[in-house]
Design a protein around this motif. Structure first.
Motif: not given
Lengths: 454, 212
Positions: A122-124, A339-340, A344-346, A381-383
């Motif tokens: 949930g965090k960067i 993580q989501v 595939n990665d975003i 959405e997560p991005a």
């Protein structure tokens, strides 16, 4: 040179001014080939151009806002150079080498990207770029940091011909997962190494031989070491400067350029598209002949096939820095798939007015990923959540194409669509592959003597 | 007294075969070649000129033929502080094209750009004034309307070539010690992040640079 005398015979005709095509025309012109380079559009860059805001609205919105409204909100149109395909250069990558060896660095200025961030629970978090950052980074616990350090020491000291440095691992036989196991690395560290350093977009690499992953990690580390803040570079005025720079290189070595020139017809020998070889192209300026043609997939749709992958990209205009990045003027955020709950990665690539790509006070964030569901916009959405308020959003979906054949039969040499990766390494692989197929010899980059300047 | 060298990016514009490269060749090496082939192989040429105790270094960009089919890249104008718009006094079409370039520069380029309008090939008129197809007054009038410097030149004899560059140099604000570099919008660039790829910081070959 008169306007009237226009040669009709060339060594190579190149269609489309994407970066792949422009690098090839530059290299072939320097080799002494007579190149004619044509684009159906009125600007350089093809699918990977950098466009102005008005062009962006025209491309993506059915009802673009009025010029007055646009200028009131976003300032002068010519201050905007928005990339259609987001990528960064690896500081020690192949594109950097090509730029240096061809002296195209004379035309393009670069800045280093301020940071690379990775999404976790949930965090960067900033991907550490040096030892001090690594020690204080909350990404890993203290014991895991020690194991990670051992792993990186192995990468750093590995020498192909010194077996003792291999620590019993065989890069061509052992899988990457086995390498991780050897160093006792946990899942979250594996994810970090595989996605934030080796820059794999999914987890397929785990069960494959370790060598490609090893090479990607070496490239990442060398790239970070080169300038210090992140492994990435970005050109002032946007990625669209790169094709322009290589086109200028080609022109300086005698290449002829025609923009805004659609191809009316392609002719083949024996008048047969199925069995003949490439013969000529017909345009409003005449018919031009060459033994071979290089083109992007949009010029020969019938000779291409889908890779089965589709990419969604969302270009977002912000009027503030991305929260939690220390007001960085440029950065990458990687959202690893696990993580989501994805395969595939975003990726999010962020640049700003510091790079002369938008008017003062604005930021451009481009989100991209490989589509996995039938509601692709929801996949992003997560991005979106990480970016804070978004002024304007432009979304597009691109199907990725590749050539059906290698060109040896018909002398039509086609490039691949720009993929979802965050950098240009697969693009330069394509350049080298096409160069080899066209010339019959591998591309060797030799530093050219400094050009004559009085 | 100012000893700093001011660098000026100057771009050449004009129809093909009006003598753009010949003017540069005359200015840079005091040379002329009758049937000059289109320019090949040089990224740009440089020449230093001393103007009132100051040194101005011109970095001169050729179109490399990309103007022929409306294919000049926007990159060409980036950060250019000066432009030479060249036409051929014996070719009216080239004067019409010059008007087009003035318009293009007003749209694309930096507002403070110093632009000189140059009518080349006046040597042709020496024996035969009938060859003239663009009156000197026409050129002067256009330059005055648009706020441009104006010269009639001959790259062949050298007439007014150096004068044109000196006049441009005199109008460019000179760099004084401690001046910050500015970009096309006049925004100061203070930049540790800007890098020179060709002379890259740390040796590229080293491995084990990563300590994360």
């Amino acid at each position: 040179m008169n306007q009237e005398e226009l040669d009709t015979d060339y060594d190579v005709i190149v269609l489309g001014t994407g970066i792949t095509e422009c690098i090839l025309s530059g290299l072939l012109s320097v080799d002494g080939k007579k190149v004619l380079h044509i684009d159906k559009q009125d600007h350089y860059g093809g699918e990977a151009a950098s466009v102005t805001l008005s062009q962006l609205y025209q491309k993506f919105k059915q009802n673009p806002i009025s010029q007055e409204e646009r200028e009131a909100k976003y300032g002068k149109d010519r201050d905007w150079n928005v990339d259609l395909i987001p990528k960064f250069l690896m500081a020690n990558g192949e594109l950097t080498n090509i730029l240096i060896h061809t002296n195209v660095t004379n035309y393009v200025e670069f800045k280093q990207v301020s940071g690379s961030y990775v999404f976790k629970q949930g965090k960067i978090y900033k991907v550490p770029a040096n030892e001090i950052e690594a020690i204080s980074s909350p990404l890993m616990g203290i014991f895991e940091k020690r194991r990670m350090k051992k792993f990186l020491e192995w990468i750093g000291t590995y020498k192909e011909d010194e077996l003792s440095t291999h620590l019993g691992l065989d890069l061509d036989k052992n899988t990457m997962d086995e390498v991780y196991y050897k160093f006792g690395l946990g899942n979250s560290t594996k994810e970090f190494i595989g996605h934030a350093m080796a820059l794999w977009t999914n987890d397929d690499y785990l069960q494959q031989p370790a060598r490609p992953s090893f090479e990607r990690i070496v490239l990442y580390c060398q790239s970070v070491a080169r300038y210090g803040k992140s492994p990435y570079l970005y050109p002032l005025y946007g990625l669209g400067e790169l094709p322009q720079g290589f086109a200028r290189l080609s022109a300086i070595y005698g290449g002829t350029y025609m923009l805004d020139t659609p191809i009316e017809e392609v002719a083949y020998t024996e008048g047969n598209e199925e069995t003949g070889k490439f013969h000529s192209v017909k345009t409003k300026l005449g018919t031009f002949k060459a033994p071979l043609v290089i083109a992007d997939p949009t010029y020969f749709p019938k000779k291409c096939k889908s890779t089965g992958q589709r990419v969604i990209r969302a270009i977002c205009i912000l009027n503030h820095p991305v929260p939690g990045t220390g007001n960085a003027d440029s950065l990458q955020i990687i959202i690893p798939q696990s993580q989501v709950g994805r395969k595939n990665d975003i990726y999010v690539a962020i640049v700003s007015d510091a790079h002369n790509v938008c008017s003062k006070g604005h930021y451009l964030a481009i989100i991209s990923t490989i589509i996995e569901t039938d509601k692709p916009h929801i996949e992003l959405e997560p991005a979106f959540k990480l970016l804070g308020p978004i002024e304007e959003k432009f979304m597009g979906i691109a199907e990725l194409f590749e050539p059906k054949e290698d060109g040896s039969k018909d002398n039509v040499f086609l490039s691949r669509s720009y993929d979802a990766s965050s950098h240009f390494e697969s693009m330069t692989d394509d350049v080298k592959d096409i160069y080899f197929r066209v010339t019959g010899r591998p591309l060797v980059l030799e530093k050219k003597a400094e050009e004559e300047t009085a | 007294m100012n000893s700093a060298v001011t660098s000026i990016k100057l771009v050449l514009l004009g129809e093909a075969a009006v003598g753009k490269s010949s003017i540069v060749l005359r200015f840079v090496s005091n040379d002329f070649s009758e049937n000059k082939e289109p320019t090949i192989g040089a990224a740009f040429l440089t020449q230093r000129v001393n103007i009132n105790d100051n040194t101005v270094k011109f970095e001169i960009w050729d179109t490399a033929g990309q103007e022929r089919f409306a294919s000049l890249a926007p990159m060409y104008y980036r950060n250019a502080q000066a432009a030479l718009i060249v036409y051929d006094v014996t070719k009216p079409q080239s004067f019409i094209k010059a008007r087009h370039w003035i318009k293009e520069l007003h749209e694309q380029a930096n507002k403070d750009m110093i632009i000189a309008l140059v009518g080349n090939k006046v040597d042709v008129l020496e024996n035969n004034e009938d060859e003239r197809k663009v009156a000197r007054e026409e050129g002067e009038k256009l330059a005055e309307e648009e706020g441009l410097l104006f010269f009639e030149t001959s790259a062949k004899t050298g007439l007014n070539v150096t004068e044109t560059f000196v006049a441009i140099g005199e109008k460019i604000p000179l760099k004084t010690a401690g001046d910050q570099e500015t970009d096309s919008n006049g925004v100061a660039i203070s930049d540790e992040q800007r890098i020179d790829l060709a002379n890259s910081g740390n040796a590229a070959g080293q491995t084990a640079g990563c300590s994360c």
